[in-house]
Design a protein around this motif. Structure first.
Motif, PDB file in Angstrom:
ATOM      1  N   ASN A 136      16.059   2.311  -5.123  1.00  0.00           N
ATOM      2  CA  ASN A 136      16.365   3.563  -4.422  1.00  0.00           C
ATOM      3  C   ASN A 136      15.140   4.104  -3.691  1.00  0.00           C
ATOM      4  N   SER A 137      13.984   3.986  -4.303  1.00  0.00           N
ATOM      5  CA  SER A 137      12.764   4.471  -3.643  1.00  0.00           C
ATOM      6  C   SER A 137      12.473   3.645  -2.397  1.00  0.00           C
ATOM      7  N   MET A 138      12.754   2.340  -2.461  1.00  0.00           N
ATOM      8  CA  MET A 138      12.449   1.453  -1.335  1.00  0.00           C
ATOM      9  C   MET A 138      13.448   1.593  -0.189  1.00  0.00           C
ATOM     10  N   THR A 139      14.695   1.975  -0.498  1.00  0.00           N
ATOM     11  CA  THR A 139      15.650   2.216   0.585  1.00  0.00           C
ATOM     12  C   THR A 139      15.376   3.571   1.250  1.00  0.00           C
ATOM     13  N   THR A 140      14.729   4.461   0.506  1.00  0.00           N
ATOM     14  CA  THR A 140      14.407   5.800   1.030  1.00  0.00           C
ATOM     15  C   THR A 140      13.120   5.785   1.851  1.00  0.00           C
ATOM     16  N   ALA A 141      12.162   4.964   1.432  1.00  0.00           N
ATOM     17  CA  ALA A 141      10.803   5.010   1.983  1.00  0.00           C
ATOM     18  C   ALA A 141      10.681   4.343   3.348  1.00  0.00           C
ATOM     19  N   ASN A 142       9.647   4.786   4.090  1.00  0.00           N
ATOM     20  CA  ASN A 142       9.224   4.077   5.300  1.00  0.00           C
ATOM     21  C   ASN A 142       8.248   2.964   4.936  1.00  0.00           C
ATOM     22  N   THR A 143       7.402   3.253   3.930  1.00  0.00           N
ATOM     23  CA  THR A 143       6.352   2.295   3.557  1.00  0.00           C
ATOM     24  C   THR A 143       6.138   2.277   2.050  1.00  0.00           C
ATOM     25  N   ILE A 144       5.525   1.173   1.586  1.00  0.00           N
ATOM     26  CA  ILE A 144       5.180   1.015   0.170  1.00  0.00           C
ATOM     27  C   ILE A 144       3.660   0.956   0.042  1.00  0.00           C
ATOM     28  N   LEU A 145       3.117   1.800  -0.818  1.00  0.00           N
ATOM     29  CA  LEU A 145       1.686   1.773  -1.142  1.00  0.00           C
ATOM     30  C   LEU A 145       1.545   1.172  -2.540  1.00  0.00           C
ATOM     31  N   VAL A 146       0.734   0.130  -2.650  1.00  0.00           N
ATOM     32  CA  VAL A 146       0.600  -0.579  -3.922  1.00  0.00           C
ATOM     33  C   VAL A 146      -0.800  -0.372  -4.508  1.00  0.00           C
ATOM     34  N   PRO A 147      -0.909   0.368  -5.607  1.00  0.00           N
ATOM     35  CA  PRO A 147      -2.205   0.463  -6.276  1.00  0.00           C
ATOM     36  C   PRO A 147      -2.461  -0.811  -7.087  1.00  0.00           C
ATOM     37  N   ILE A 148      -3.660  -1.351  -6.991  1.00  0.00           N
ATOM     38  CA  ILE A 148      -4.026  -2.554  -7.745  1.00  0.00           C
ATOM     39  C   ILE A 148      -5.283  -2.255  -8.556  1.00  0.00           C
ATOM     40  N   GLN A 149      -5.170  -2.459  -9.860  1.00  0.00           N
ATOM     41  CA  GLN A 149      -6.319  -2.230 -10.737  1.00  0.00           C
ATOM     42  C   GLN A 149      -7.314  -3.374 -10.587  1.00  0.00           C
ATOM     43  N   CYS A 150      -8.579  -3.029 -10.568  1.00  0.00           N
ATOM     44  CA  CYS A 150      -9.629  -4.045 -10.431  1.00  0.00           C
ATOM     45  C   CYS A 150      -9.867  -4.724 -11.777  1.00  0.00           C
ATOM     46  N   GLU A 151      -8.983  -5.621 -12.132  1.00  0.00           N
ATOM     47  CA  GLU A 151      -9.111  -6.357 -13.388  1.00  0.00           C
ATOM     48  C   GLU A 151      -8.607  -7.781 -13.206  1.00  0.00           C
ATOM     49  N   TYR A 152      -8.796  -8.596 -14.212  1.00  0.00           N
ATOM     50  CA  TYR A 152      -8.580 -10.037 -14.083  1.00  0.00           C
ATOM     51  C   TYR A 152      -7.153 -10.397 -13.660  1.00  0.00           C
ATOM     52  N   TYR A 153      -6.161  -9.679 -14.202  1.00  0.00           N
ATOM     53  CA  TYR A 153      -4.769 -10.021 -13.906  1.00  0.00           C
ATOM     54  C   TYR A 153      -4.194  -9.188 -12.760  1.00  0.00           C
ATOM     55  N   ALA A 154      -5.039  -8.743 -11.878  1.00  0.00           N
ATOM     56  CA  ALA A 154      -4.612  -7.831 -10.811  1.00  0.00           C
ATOM     57  C   ALA A 154      -3.461  -8.391  -9.974  1.00  0.00           C
ATOM     58  N   LEU A 155      -3.517  -9.684  -9.674  1.00  0.00           N
ATOM     59  CA  LEU A 155      -2.507 -10.278  -8.798  1.00  0.00           C
ATOM     60  C   LEU A 155      -1.233 -10.683  -9.544  1.00  0.00           C
ATOM     61  N   GLU A 156      -1.302 -10.609 -10.885  1.00  0.00           N
ATOM     62  CA  GLU A 156      -0.140 -10.998 -11.682  1.00  0.00           C
ATOM     63  C   GLU A 156       1.014 -10.032 -11.416  1.00  0.00           C
ATOM     64  N   GLY A 157       2.157 -10.552 -11.100  1.00  0.00           N
ATOM     65  CA  GLY A 157       3.322  -9.701 -10.853  1.00  0.00           C
ATOM     66  C   GLY A 157       3.398  -9.184  -9.428  1.00  0.00           C
ATOM     67  N   LEU A 158       2.289  -9.318  -8.697  1.00  0.00           N
ATOM     68  CA  LEU A 158       2.289  -8.798  -7.328  1.00  0.00           C
ATOM     69  C   LEU A 158       3.222  -9.612  -6.434  1.00  0.00           C
ATOM     70  N   SER A 159       3.287 -10.923  -6.674  1.00  0.00           N
ATOM     71  CA  SER A 159       4.167 -11.768  -5.869  1.00  0.00           C
ATOM     72  C   SER A 159       5.628 -11.377  -6.102  1.00  0.00           C
ATOM     73  N   GLN A 160       5.943 -10.980  -7.349  1.00  0.00           N
ATOM     74  CA  GLN A 160       7.307 -10.541  -7.659  1.00  0.00           C
ATOM     75  C   GLN A 160       7.629  -9.242  -6.917  1.00  0.00           C
ATOM     76  N   LEU A 161       6.665  -8.334  -6.881  1.00  0.00           N
ATOM     77  CA  LEU A 161       6.848  -7.077  -6.151  1.00  0.00           C
ATOM     78  C   LEU A 161       7.061  -7.352  -4.661  1.00  0.00           C
ATOM     79  N   MET A 162       6.238  -8.242  -4.108  1.00  0.00           N
ATOM     80  CA  MET A 162       6.361  -8.596  -2.689  1.00  0.00           C
ATOM     81  C   MET A 162       7.728  -9.226  -2.403  1.00  0.00           C
ATOM     82  N   HIS A 163       8.193 -10.055  -3.332  1.00  0.00           N
ATOM     83  CA  HIS A 163       9.504 -10.690  -3.177  1.00  0.00           C
ATOM     84  C   HIS A 163      10.598  -9.621  -3.127  1.00  0.00           C
TER      85      HIS A 163
END
Length: 255
Positions: A136-163
């Motif tokens: 619902n947030s993504m159908t409402t929004a114009n854009t998505i802002l993604v906060p990424i923590q500076c830690e070892y597993y930062a990219l984990e799950g990000l590909s799923q979000l992008m998908h």
């Protein structure tokens, strides 16, 4: 027409709610009219902006179930220019209750359309999962802002979000764009933080904000006092960083 930015990352503990609270407050401090929508059943953005989430008659839950109007769900905060649509634990049941609703992916959008012109920015804090609330947030929004923590597993799950973002673009909201990535909890004393930033820059084809949010004790303390960092400790490194981020967001012309 107000810009609608959803702050999303299904990974918890990445500074998503901290970013929602403080980006909203800094945009309001800059004179912009801001509406923050708390779409997380934990309601931490609500309490972090000084609203008692247990003493609410109308929340985003009642709004999505059509039990109140969007104007009735809005609540003024103590921060000038900043209004919130609050959330509490009731929202956890919305997923099931929306199952039989026609066009359930657009419930929030259909309400927000009425008031979009009343605000310069609408900031949506998404839950840390990829569920119907996030859709619902993504159908409402114009854009998505993604906060990424500076830690070892930062990219984990990000590909799923992008998908998920690509699927929403294809099927539900073709106008949805990436606002960009913002790094949070950066610790200049560690090589790891620097490596994570470089790794993401090399592997992600999207806008990366120049502002990097530091790991900052005052930022961590502020929500327990029901205050954004601009009111809790206006001169802290965390406050200055979120002001810088707000300036970058305001100046982004290509949306």
């Amino acid at each position: 027409m107000g810009r609608i930015i959803a702050i999303a990352n299904q990974k918890g503990g990445v500074g998503k709610t901290t970013t929602a609270i403080n980006l909203s407050a800094c945009l309001a401090e800059a004179g912009k009219k801001v509406l923050t929508i708390d779409l997380d059943p934990q309601g931490n953005t609500t309490s972090g902006l000084g609203i008692d989430k247990d003493e609410l008659e109308n929340t985003v839950y009642e709004l999505m179930l059509d039990e109140c109007s969007i104007k009735e769900s809005m609540k003024k905060t103590d921060i000038e220019n900043l209004t919130i649509i609050p959330a509490n634990v009731n929202l956890a049941g919305a997923e099931i209750e929306l199952l039989d609703v026609k066009e359930k992916e657009y419930v929030l959008k259909n309400s927000v359309d009425y008031i979009q012109d009343d605000f310069d920015f609408i900031i949506i804090d998404c839950p840390p999962s990829l569920n119907m609330l996030t859709i619902n947030s993504m159908t409402t929004a114009n854009t998505i802002l993604v906060p990424i923590q500076c830690e070892y597993y930062a990219l984990e799950g990000l590909s799923q979000l992008m998908h998920t973002i690509h699927l929403v673009q294809e099927r539900l909201n073709p106008n949805l764009e990436m606002e960009g990535v913002v790094f949070t909890m950066y610790d200049a004393r560690t090589n790891l933080s620097t490596q994570v930033v470089e790794n993401v820059k090399n592997n992600l084809d999207t806008t990366i904000y120049q502002t990097i949010i530091p790991r900052n004790i005052r930022l961590a303390e502020a929500p327990s006092h029901g205050l954004p960092i601009t009111l809790y400790d206006s001169k802290s490194a965390g406050a200055e960083s979120y002001r810088d981020l707000a300036r970058e967001v305001i100046n982004r012309k290509d949306v």
